[in-house]
Design an enzyme around this catalytic site. Structure first.
Site, PDB file in Angstrom:
ATOM      1  N   GLU A  14       0.873  -1.167   0.000  1.00 20.32           N
ATOM      2  CA  GLU A  14       0.000   0.000   0.000  1.00 20.32           C
ATOM      3  C   GLU A  14       0.913   1.221   0.000  1.00 20.32           C
ATOM      4  OE1 GLU A  14      -2.227   3.188   0.267  1.00 20.32           O
ATOM      5  OE2 GLU A  14      -0.643   2.863   1.711  1.00 20.32           O
ATOM      6  N   CYS A  61      -5.811   4.551   5.391  1.00 17.60           N
ATOM      7  CA  CYS A  61      -5.515   3.413   4.546  1.00 17.60           C
ATOM      8  C   CYS A  61      -6.744   2.564   4.290  1.00 17.60           C
ATOM      9  CB  CYS A  61      -4.443   2.557   5.199  1.00 17.60           C
ATOM     10  SG  CYS A  61      -4.087   1.120   4.201  1.00 17.60           S
ATOM     11  N   CYS A  64      -5.573  -1.238   5.401  1.00 20.21           N
ATOM     12  CA  CYS A  64      -5.731  -1.332   6.866  1.00 20.21           C
ATOM     13  C   CYS A  64      -7.054  -0.667   7.249  1.00 20.21           C
ATOM     14  CB  CYS A  64      -4.632  -0.601   7.603  1.00 20.21           C
ATOM     15  SG  CYS A  64      -3.036  -0.637   6.842  1.00 20.21           S
ATOM     16  N   HIS A  68      -7.782   2.074  12.120  1.00 12.83           N
ATOM     17  CA  HIS A  68      -7.569   3.417  12.659  1.00 12.83           C
ATOM     18  C   HIS A  68      -8.850   3.960  13.276  1.00 12.83           C
ATOM     19  CE1 HIS A  68      -3.486   3.975  11.231  1.00 12.83           C
ATOM     20  NE2 HIS A  68      -3.846   3.485  10.069  1.00 12.83           N
ATOM     21  N   ARG A 457      -0.608  -4.965  10.725  1.00  5.82           N
ATOM     22  CA  ARG A 457       0.794  -4.585  10.500  1.00  5.82           C
ATOM     23  C   ARG A 457       1.555  -4.230  11.777  1.00  5.82           C
ATOM     24  NH1 ARG A 457      -2.333  -4.100   6.608  1.00  5.82           N
ATOM     25  NH2 ARG A 457      -1.736  -4.617   4.493  1.00  5.82           N
ATOM     26  N   SER A 480       3.609   1.006  10.271  1.00  7.46           N
ATOM     27  CA  SER A 480       4.617   1.154   9.216  1.00  7.46           C
ATOM     28  C   SER A 480       5.567   2.317   9.491  1.00  7.46           C
ATOM     29  CB  SER A 480       3.970   1.277   7.834  1.00  7.46           C
ATOM     30  OG  SER A 480       3.389   0.036   7.484  1.00  7.46           O
ATOM     31  N   CYS A 524       2.704  -0.475   4.621  1.00  6.92           N
ATOM     32  CA  CYS A 524       1.576   0.411   4.341  1.00  6.92           C
ATOM     33  C   CYS A 524       2.061   1.832   4.505  1.00  6.92           C
ATOM     34  CB  CYS A 524       0.422   0.135   5.273  1.00  6.92           C
ATOM     35  SG  CYS A 524      -0.895   1.281   4.877  1.00  6.92           S
ATOM     36  N   CYS A 527      -0.370   4.997   5.642  1.00  3.85           N
ATOM     37  CA  CYS A 527      -0.503   5.084   7.100  1.00  3.85           C
ATOM     38  C   CYS A 527       0.731   5.708   7.724  1.00  3.85           C
ATOM     39  CB  CYS A 527      -0.628   3.689   7.712  1.00  3.85           C
ATOM     40  SG  CYS A 527      -2.219   2.936   7.488  1.00  3.85           S
TER      41      CYS A 527
END
Lengths: 545, 314
Positions: A14, A61, A64, A68, A457, A480, A524, A527
């Site tokens: 991503e 994202c 993901c 969040h 992640r 990330s 990702c 993010c």
């Protein structure tokens, strides 16, 4: 001075990531990770309604998705002292667990597999032998006719000259080690997994309205009270069972089969000094028991108690105005307003360098499995021990690209298995007449709070400060960012940069081996890139359960 | 379709693990999403069949200031494998393509050279324009440079999602990167499939219509009328409650359990043009209002600024 290689774009991730490596004597001598995009979502949140924050941050994202939003509502709930109803806890767990199932399957087959599987080589496979192989290793053996059909499909595809997503891949690279039959089996499952993932995502839609970006969370609980019924639970359960069967019968056997040909990768792509886990999946209303335990590991030592006060962020090598490294709540960061120069000797990324007690911990599936193992979690311990035994490798092999990829599979099993209990809890609550999904609350004038989460992640934390009922400050530190951050002021490299050092490179023009380690972290980048602009020295104590 | 052709088509579908029933169900949903009557299902089916034979139409998919949610939405199409491996040819798509780095750049160059003037360009994400586009790059080139290079060479450009269409979240105030939608950033006409993320059926319906050489009528915001002609409110299953003054005043209440109207909870359905209530998401499983959450207006330009606070009555 070795030879420098730049890979940009890194695909099958991503976001927008550049990796640069220096190669000497056919090995990576040094490495640099660079995030190439900046949007600045925290800057947008200032002055807005705290209840809206989760919609904004969810758009960090779409891979993901949900995670969040979950951390965000937790942060506001913490600030406003809201205890959510039990049904809300369970539904949130189920959606979170479904995210892990979906995300890890897509990662393995569609983002990571082509690093290990030579699709073009599958054309040479003998379908009869492939059927035998699948009878030996797969929980879902297929006939030679099935593999012949898949192979014909691939042949048609290749001979059409329109290779599409497979065009210009590293096919035939000397680092590919699978026999043709294993390549064909994996190619077949790549296609199966495309279908399965679309179905698995429906778990989100059942209680969450849609996927990606489900829309059912609110500060105080969840909105899908009308879906809290036996039929919807059954619908969710059926998809869960089908997904779980795929994990048990296809994903894990494939993982083990492929890993058995790449045991040398049990000694490549490790090199990390620390591991960080926040933990997740509350097993009870008071959230005192978590399915995934939190903790911090200094390599070679036991699990320490988590202390989020030890987090600092450093921007020396990132495209922000310089400031002293400090706790996220005590620092001030501003993106450079203008052209940014990529210079590996100075600033080279939009990602900041978070540190825990001065160390650069790895976050994600490997960290979670190690912490659970270190804390004596029986399920994790059994799975890990069995896996190592089956592969005939020692525990050192965990600290590697192979170990990271295996850990992702193992936690998919652990989390997937736990989902059945939550469905039963929901049923028993309904049977008791408890359909409560939301807790009323009032917005305080001034408040602070945080929400911690462990997501596919890795460790994710959101912090919020509210004043006059509006967001005064908002920040999040993302998996990330931990994994793909650059060096810090002391020259300490980020986890991925460290992991790449020592990687053997057969052909610098085709750095397939670099992709293996980079992809093992499931990057990702959207993010990862953040801006934090707090004006407070307040530091939070984190409840460690 | 001739009977023999039809037979071989369904045989091929069976080979892909798709039953005739599955395929027709899929076409029925797609037909409904296009706002066509049920009698057009056969037409839709045959256009997919046409697209699936001979040279597959080329698609170049660009990622700019995005979250990959639109790609993910596209991947949620039931049997997406048959689309990307057998119906269209996805020449460039950073999320799924095998090649990285120079080899990825080569794939893009080859695609725009070989299929110049013929490829469909799908754009995901908005374009950073401040400081000459400094805040977003791929392969060392700014999004702005790439857009100016690739998009004018396409036969048609589909701005997928609210970011590509109108700027979306990266352009929410204060918009530090100077992000804009494709049309505003580089001045080309686009078909806008807005939504955050959009419904993949609306994208596929648009591609099918385009390949069928049908005229795609657009509204003044560049959105296909077959999907965006009516508001979410117009087709909302809770509309009766609105008309009867039956409103949810608090989440988790008796009224919420009864499925009353969410207008007082901040629902933006009356101002939002999209077919969510009829097309639904994830193979018809649900949509936000069905899950008891107000519509946030995600297919409207600047909804992050104009539709917020989300939980206040508009």
């Amino acid at each position: 001075m070795g030879k420098r290689i730049m890979i940009d774009p890194i695909t099958r991730i991503e976001g927008h990531l550049r990796i640069e490596v220096e190669i000497e004597n056919n090995r990576v001598k040094d490495a640099w990770c660079s995030g190439q995009m900046f949007r600045g979502i925290e800057m947008m949140l200032k002055g807005r309604d705290p209840r809206d924050a989760h919609h904004f941050v969810q758009r960090s994202c779409g891979v993901c998705t949900y995670v969040h939003a979950l951390s965000s509502v937790r942060a506001v709930e913490d600030a406003c002292n809201i205890a959510i109803p039990d049904n809300a806890r369970i539904i949130r767990n189920l959606i979170h667990a479904a995210q892990f199932q979906h995300d890890h399957i897509v990662h393995f087959y569609h983002l990571h597999a082509l690093d290990w599987v030579d699709i073009v080589d599958a054309l040479k496979a003998d379908p009869v032998k492939t059927a035998k192989l699948s009878a030996n290793v797969s929980g879902r053996p297929e006939s030679s006719e099935y593999f012949k059909t898949i192979q014909d499909k691939l042949k048609t595809f290749v001979s059409s000259g329109q290779l599409g997503p497979f065009n210009n891949g590293y096919w035939g690279h000397s680092a590919y080690a699978l026999p043709a039959e294993a390549n064909l089996m994996a190619a077949a499952h790549y296609i199966e997994a495309l279908k399965l993932q679309a179905k698995a995502a429906r778990m989100h839609a059942v209680f969450g309205g849609k996927n990606p970006h489900p829309q059912f969370l609110v500060v105080g609980g969840v909105t899908s009270v009308r879906d809290l019924n036996i039929d919807r639970i059954k619908e969710f359960e059926d998809i869960w069972k089908e997904t779980k069967a795929f994990v048990d019968e296809v994903y894990i056997p494939d993982l083990m089969a492929i890993a058995s040909f790449y045991k040398n990768w049990g000694a490549i792509g490790g090199n990390n000094e620390a591991f960080l886990v926040y933990g997740d999946f509350a097993e009870n209303s008071s959230e005192s028991r978590l399915l995934m335990p939190p903790g911090f590991i200094r390599k070679g030592l036991g699990v320490e108690k988590l202390d989020v006060e030890l987090i600092t962020e450093d921007v020396t090598r990132a495209w922000y105005e310089n400031s002293t490294p400090s706790h996220p709540y005590a620092g001030k960061t501003e993106p450079i307003k203008g052209e940014v120069a990529y210079n590996t000797d100075d600033k080279y990324s939009w990602i900041k360098a978070p540190r825990y007690d001065g160390l650069a911990p790895e976050v994600g599936p490997l960290a979670r499995i190690l912490v659970a193992y270190g804390k004596g979690d029986a399920t994790a311990k059994n799975l890990v021990d069995q896996t190592l035994k089956k592969l005939g490798v020692g525990s050192d092999a965990l600290f590697s690209t192979l170990g990271r990829t295996a850990a992702r599979g193992l936690e998919t099993v652990i989390i997937g298995d736990a989902m059945g209990n939550w469905l039963n809890e929901l049923r028993s609550n309904i049977a008791k007449g408890d359909k409560k999904t939301y807790q009323s609350w009032t917005m305080p004038d001034k408040a602070k709070g945080f929400g911690l989460n462990d997501v596919p992640r890795g460790a994710l934390g959101h912090w919020i400060e509210i004043e006059d009922g509006k967001i005064k400050n908002y920040q999040y530190v993302v998996p990330s960012t931990w994994n793909f951050g650059p060096a810090d002021a002391h020259g300490n490299k980020g986890p991925v940069e460290r992991s790449l050092i020592g990687t053997p490179i057969a052909d610098p023009k085709k750095p397939l081996e670099v992709l293996r380690t980079v992809h093992s972290y499931d990057p990702c980048l959207a993010c990862a890139v953040h801006v934090i602009d707090p004006h407070t020295n307040e530091i939070y104590k984190v409840r460690v359960v | 379709m001739k009977e023999t052709e039809e037979k071989s088509f369904y045989e091929r579908l069976e080979g892909k693990g798709v039953s005739r029933r599955d395929f027709l169900k899929y076409c029925t949903v797609m037909t409904a999403s296009m706002g066509l009557s049920a009698s057009c299902v056969g037409q839709v089916a045959s256009s997919i069949e046409k697209a699936a034979s001979g040279t597959r139409p080329s698609v170049v998919w660009l990622h700019f200031g995005e979250c990959t949610g639109c790609s993910e939405a596209f991947l949620r199409t039931p049997n997406v494998g048959a689309i990307i491996l057998e119906t269209i040819s996805v020449e460039y798509h950073e999320t799924i393509m095998a090649a990285s780095g120079h080899q990825a750049e080569k794939s893009l160059e080859q695609a725009i050279k070989t299929h110049k003037g013929k490829f469909i360009c799908v754009v995901e994400g908005s374009i950073a324009t401040a400081y000459n586009g400094a805040y977003g790059k791929v392969g060392g080139r700014t999004f702005l440079e790439i857009a100016n290079d690739v998009i004018p060479k396409a036969a048609v450009t589909i701005a997928l999602g609210t970011c590509a269409a109108y700027g979306g979240i990266p352009s929410a105030a204060p918009n530090p990167g100077g992000y804009k939608g494709v049309k505003d950033a580089i001045g080309v006409a686009t078909i806008n499939i807005s939504g955050c993320p959009p419904n993949p059926l609306n994208l596929l319906s648009t591609i099918v219509k385009y390949l069928n050489k049908e005229t795609i009528e657009l509204d003044e915001l560049g959105r296909p009328l077959f999907a965006y002609a009516e508001t979410v409110h117009d087709r909302c299953p809770r509309l009766k409650h609105f008309e009867n003054d039956e409103f949810v005043e608090e989440f988790g209440s008796k009224e919420a359990e009864l499925g009353y109207c969410l207008y007082h909870m901040g629902c933006k359905g009356p101002e939002t043009y999209n077919n969510c209530p009829t097309a639904k998401f994830n193979d018809g499983t649900s949509f936000p209002i069905q899950a008891g959450h107000p519509c946030i207006g995600c297919s409207e330009p600047d909804f992050w600024d104009t539709m917020t606070p989300f939980y206040e009555e508009y």
